[in-house]
Design a protein around this motif. Structure first.
Motif, PDB file in Angstrom:
ATOM      1  N   ARG A 278       0.823  -1.195   0.000  1.00 48.07           N
ATOM      2  CA  ARG A 278       0.000   0.000   0.000  1.00 48.07           C
ATOM      3  C   ARG A 278       0.860   1.249   0.000  1.00 48.07           C
ATOM      4  O   ARG A 278       1.905   1.317   0.629  1.00 48.07           O
ATOM      5  N   ARG A 279       0.426   2.265  -0.741  1.00 50.34           N
ATOM      6  CA  ARG A 279       1.058   3.570  -0.677  1.00 50.34           C
ATOM      7  C   ARG A 279      -0.075   4.576  -0.518  1.00 50.34           C
ATOM      8  O   ARG A 279      -1.001   4.592  -1.336  1.00 50.34           O
TER       9      ARG A 279
ATOM     10  N   ALA B  77      -2.538   7.568  -0.735  1.00 50.60           N
ATOM     11  CA  ALA B  77      -2.791   8.482  -1.841  1.00 50.60           C
ATOM     12  C   ALA B  77      -3.825   9.514  -1.417  1.00 50.60           C
ATOM     13  O   ALA B  77      -4.625   9.272  -0.529  1.00 50.60           O
ATOM     14  N   VAL B  78      -3.760  10.625  -2.061  1.00 49.52           N
ATOM     15  CA  VAL B  78      -4.739  11.659  -1.754  1.00 49.52           C
ATOM     16  C   VAL B  78      -6.052  11.280  -2.412  1.00 49.52           C
ATOM     17  O   VAL B  78      -6.104  10.917  -3.584  1.00 49.52           O
ATOM     18  N   VAL B  79      -7.106  11.316  -1.633  1.00 46.44           N
ATOM     19  CA  VAL B  79      -8.420  10.940  -2.151  1.00 46.44           C
ATOM     20  C   VAL B  79      -9.200  12.195  -2.482  1.00 46.44           C
ATOM     21  O   VAL B  79      -9.368  13.070  -1.654  1.00 46.44           O
ATOM     22  N   ALA B  80      -9.620  12.285  -3.695  1.00 45.52           N
ATOM     23  CA  ALA B  80     -10.374  13.466  -4.100  1.00 45.52           C
ATOM     24  C   ALA B  80     -11.857  13.156  -4.138  1.00 45.52           C
ATOM     25  O   ALA B  80     -12.276  12.218  -4.824  1.00 45.52           O
ATOM     26  N   ASP B  81     -12.615  13.871  -3.362  1.00 46.61           N
ATOM     27  CA  ASP B  81     -14.070  13.672  -3.355  1.00 46.61           C
ATOM     28  C   ASP B  81     -14.700  14.541  -4.430  1.00 46.61           C
ATOM     29  O   ASP B  81     -15.097  15.666  -4.179  1.00 46.61           O
ATOM     30  N   ILE B  82     -14.739  14.043  -5.602  1.00 50.05           N
ATOM     31  CA  ILE B  82     -15.196  14.893  -6.705  1.00 50.05           C
ATOM     32  C   ILE B  82     -16.606  14.546  -7.165  1.00 50.05           C
ATOM     33  O   ILE B  82     -17.170  15.272  -7.955  1.00 50.05           O
ATOM     34  N   ASP B  83     -17.156  13.457  -6.671  1.00 50.07           N
ATOM     35  CA  ASP B  83     -18.463  13.063  -7.194  1.00 50.07           C
ATOM     36  C   ASP B  83     -19.597  13.891  -6.618  1.00 50.07           C
ATOM     37  O   ASP B  83     -19.664  14.130  -5.422  1.00 50.07           O
TER      38      ASP B  83
END
Lengths: 158, 693
Positions: A126-127, A129-135
């Motif tokens: 695992r690395r 990551a930035v999670v983008a809440d775009i939905d």
């Protein structure tokens, strides 16, 4: 003279009341036998449930079950009797504590091992990551465009 | 004549397959193209040779060559033409030849199609496929020869079976052989047996292609995604046939075995289910490697595990390791098959370890998010593997270890599977619903929640409706819940994408749906498969949890009642069929709410003392009214009837049909052939010499 026996007769009648309340012994049906036999296995045909088997020995065993049930035996005592006489092969999961544990604990260990393995595989590699809440809801036009773009990309990748 | 023809072509096929292996190994070691061409030619010729052999046996069955021991053992004078055909796979020797012939057909196709595309993989592909084919031909030649004939010692009168004429022996009188011929096992005299075994065999043997490509990739150290792209369709085709084989097997059991069910957790059924489970995990997992370059080791483990399970299932069925209605009698092929299975599995596992240690199996990307599609795919894979392990343990592990360590024979039956498998199936359906909604790389909980919102709400409404209409069993509601969720997600994904296209491109709904399916048949074919699996799941839950049954003895005119159905016994008919089986047929009328809805004729077929109970069935989408005749008393004309009400059971067959359509859609993908793979430098031949493109 008769009057002296009246209390005694009444007492006898009273004592007989519980007996009258009992049902007559219920005849054993094929369904009763099948219910027990469904938990057992044919001694000759490997892995064939007793209720579905019609070899002579299975017909005899079902008759034995019917006789035992008619004599007042419970489902569990009937099965225990067969296991005692013919061994653990006649039931779907062994009754012997050691064999029962062997049959049922190992799968639990296997499942736990699989779960640990799954978590290990994911976390080891695992690395963050930035999670983008775009939905936003799909009725929104921008979301549609964004969703479609992602879909098209997915489809282009095959 | 047919025996000689079949035997000689079988021997030639053995020689050709051995030459193919040797030449391919030599070509791989020396990079010699000429040897590779020789290997290809030897491999390709094996299929026509085995075709001659197989059709020689078929012709012998059709023309009643009873001097051939196999023909004598599986047909007789009364066998109808149709069953003479199915007798080809009716017993060990014939079915082994048929199995090998189908495998050679796959190998033939795979070599010709991929020859020019993957030259670096070809030596390995030929070596591994042909080694497997050679092994099975060897079994046919040396241990289970279908071309053995009966020979009579004129002095002692002894009869013996041998492929070549023993010294001093003569051909027995044909009339006596014909009269004493055995005939086909009654259980195999069913229409389903025309299709079920070939489908299952095709599913089994088909996995040799992805397995061989995986091994070839490891041997050649070319561990790019080439081997996965090359085998995508082969894997799907094999998986489709295996699925079909399992579904048709269930249908055959339902119609012929006369116990009211379709899946009994019989070890041989389970043996065929194990490669299906691992194969299903594999066809999902390869998508992650294709798109993200991840799970390289895992995919190799899965395909090797799948093929290993194929070999194990074949060994278990044919060796006498376990007994069941499916398995052939105990035979001499057990030990060689076990050794072959162990060798293939051991060598494959060793290869993975070596290549991993060499650093050739490193993933291109790490897992970045716990909710990403690849993570959820891995979790679903883990569930498939867990199911494989617990079913393997129940079918083989526990019984064998118990007998080896304590000397006690045990039966691991339905109770065991009812304890250990439901939680895993629930998890499988849940992940089947959630995973397609997640994106590759990164997905937030909020995004996943938004995506699943609509399917979850529809699922909740469905469950509320079920509860209101009387389904209150918690186990059923949980089962239905996850199953419906998976199905609604599949439908929702198609709907959502079509809606987006409609709004953005102004297409009508049918055009948008068609466009989606034509742009990415694999993805949307996959959703159709999920829909099929959902329908199957609903059928399994309904027929398992809500089956009702009763057994009663009835005289003519008497009735029995189960739920709102009444079964009236009208009389008995005794008849003799064309193939001389004696039939005892009960005439029964099924009524519902006082109205007659069907007349059924459950019967007992007596094949010279071997009886089979064939059910009478009235099928609707709601349920099956399934009646078995268990006994008939001539003196009183009384019968014992067993009535089953099997709710939703027909959804299993309909779901199977949807699954087939979905898989065909998914495997009919646009050509994804990569750039031609450059061949390795050639030492002692001109490049491309004799190479077909």
């Amino acid at each position: 003279m008769l009057r002296r026996f009246i209390p005694l007769l009444l007492a006898l009648l009273f004592a007989a009341l519980p007996a009258a309340a009992q049902d007559a012994p219920r005849p054993i049906t094929y369904d009763d036998v099948n219910e027990v036999a469904a938990r057992m296995y044919c001694p000759e045909c490997e892995n064939v449930p007793l209720d579905k088997c019609f070899t002579p020995v299975c017909i005899q065993w079902k008759q034995d079950i019917a006789d035992q049930l008619a004599a007042g035996a419970t489902e569990e005592t009937v099965i225990a009797g067969f296991v005692a006489r013919f061994g653990d092969q006649v039931v779907g999961v062994p009754q012997d504590p050691l064999l029962r544990n062997l049959a049922l604990v190992v799968p639990v260990v296997l499942l736990l091992a699989c779960a640990v393995f799954g978590v290990y595989v994911v976390y080891q590699k695992r690395r963050p990551a930035v999670v983008a809440d775009i939905d936003i809801p799909v009725t929104d036009e921008r979301a549609d465009r964004r969703y479609l773009a992602r879909l098209e990309k997915d489809m282009d990748e095959g | 004549m047919l025996a000689e023809l079949g035997l000689s072509s079988l021997l030639l096929a053995l020689a050709a397959s051995v030459i193919a292996v040797g030449a391919a190994v030599y070509a791989a070691r020396t990079d010699n193209q000429r040897w590779l061409v020789s290997a290809r030619n030897a491999a390709v010729i094996t299929f026509p040779l085995l075709t001659v052999s197989t059709f020689a046996l078929l012709a012998a069955l059709m023309t009643e060559q009873y001097q051939m021991a196999y023909v004598w053992s599986v047909t007789d004078l009364d066998t109808p033409t149709l069953y003479r055909f199915t007798a080809l796979w009716g017993s060990q020797a014939g079915s082994l030849l048929f199995w090998t012939w189908l495998m050679s057909l796959f190998v033939f196709g795979a070599i010709l199609i991929n020859w020019g595309r993957y030259p670096r993989l070809m030596p390995g592909v030929i070596a591994y496929t042909m080694a497997t084919v050679a092994f099975f031909i060897g079994l046919s030649v040396f241990l289970e020869n279908p071309f053995e004939r009966w020979w009579l010692d004129p002095i002692t009168g002894a009869i013996t079976a041998a492929a070549l004429v023993p010294a001093g022996m003569v051909v027995p009188p044909p009339q006596i052989l014909a009269e004493q011929s055995q005939g086909l096992n009654p259980l195999l005299r069913h229409f389903g047996m025309i299709i079920h075994p070939p489908m299952l065999y095709l599913g089994f043997v088909g996995f040799v292609i992805p397995f061989a490509f995986a091994m070839a990739a490891m041997t050649s150290r070319d561990l790019s995604t080439g081997w996965i792209i090359a085998t995508r369709r082969w894997s799907l085709v094999a998986w489709l046939f295996l699925s079909l084989g399992l579904i048709l097997g269930g249908r055959w059991a339902y119609d012929v075995l006369g116990w009211g069910g379709y899946w009994g957790w019989d070890p041989v059924e389970n043996a065929a289910f194990l490669p299906w489970l691992l194969g299903t995990a594999f066809i999902h997992s390869v998508m992650i490697q294709e798109k993200r370059g991840m799970l390289k080791v895992w995919n190799l483990v899965l395909i090797i595990g799948t093929f290993s399970m194929v070999l194990f299932a074949t060994f278990a069925t044919r060796s006498g390791l376990i007994e069941s209605v499916h398995s052939f009698a105990r035979s001499e092929i057990g030990l060689p098959m076990f050794l072959f299975w162990a060798a293939i599995t051991g060598v494959s596992a060793y290869m993975i370890l070596v290549r991993r240690r060499e650093g050739l199996l490193k993933d291109d990307h790490p897992f970045t998010n716990i909710l990403s599609r690849e993570t959820l795919f891995v979790l679903n894979n883990v569930v498939f593997v867990a199911l494989t392990l617990v079913i393997f343990w129940g079918s083989f592990g526990a019984p064998i270890i118990s007998e080896m360590t304590t000397g006690t024979e045990v039966t691991i039956g339905v109770e065991y599977y009812n304890i250990v498998t439901p939680p895993l199936f629930i998890l499988m359906y849940f992940l089947m619903g959630v995973a397609p909604l997640s994106a590759y790389g990164v997905t937030s909980l909020r995004r996943l929640g938004l995506n699943i919102l609509y399917p979850a709400v529809i699922t909740a409404f469905t469950l509320a409706l079920l509860a209101v209409t009387g389904t209150t069993d918690p186990a059923a509601l949980v089962g239905y819940g996850v199953t419906f969720l998976a199905g609604y997600v599949a439908l929702w994904e198609v709907w959502r994408a079509a809606q987006a296209r409609q709004r953005s491109k102004g297409e009508s709904l049918p055009v948008a749906v068609l466009a989606l399916f034509s742009r990415n048949r694999r993805r949307y074919g996959g959703y159709v498969v999920h829909l099929g699996v959902t329908v199957i799941g609903i059928g399994v839950i309904g027929s398992t949890l809500f089956q009702a049954q009763t057994e009663r003895q009835l005289r003519v005119g008497e009735s029995l009642v189960l739920q709102d159905y009444t079964l009236r016994y009208d009389g008995i008919t005794l008849a003799t069929a064309e193939d001389n089986r004696e039939m005892t047929i009960a005439d029964v009328t099924v009524l519902r709410g006082g109205q007659e809805i069907a007349r059924l004729r459950p019967r007992i077929d007596d094949f010279n003392g071997m009886a089979m109970s064939i059910a009478g069935q009235h099928s609707t989408i709601e349920n099956d009214v399934y009646v078995l005749l268990n006994d008939f008393r001539e003196d009183t004309q009384a019968v014992r009837l067993w009535l089953y009400i099997n709710p939703l059971v027909n959804l299993i067959w309909w779901g199977g049909l949807i699954l087939i359509v979905g898989t065909l859609l998914g495997s009919w993908t646009a050509d994804t052939t990569p750039q031609r793979q450059p061949a390795k430098p050639v030492k002692s031949a001109r490049v491309g010499e004799g190479v077909a493109s």
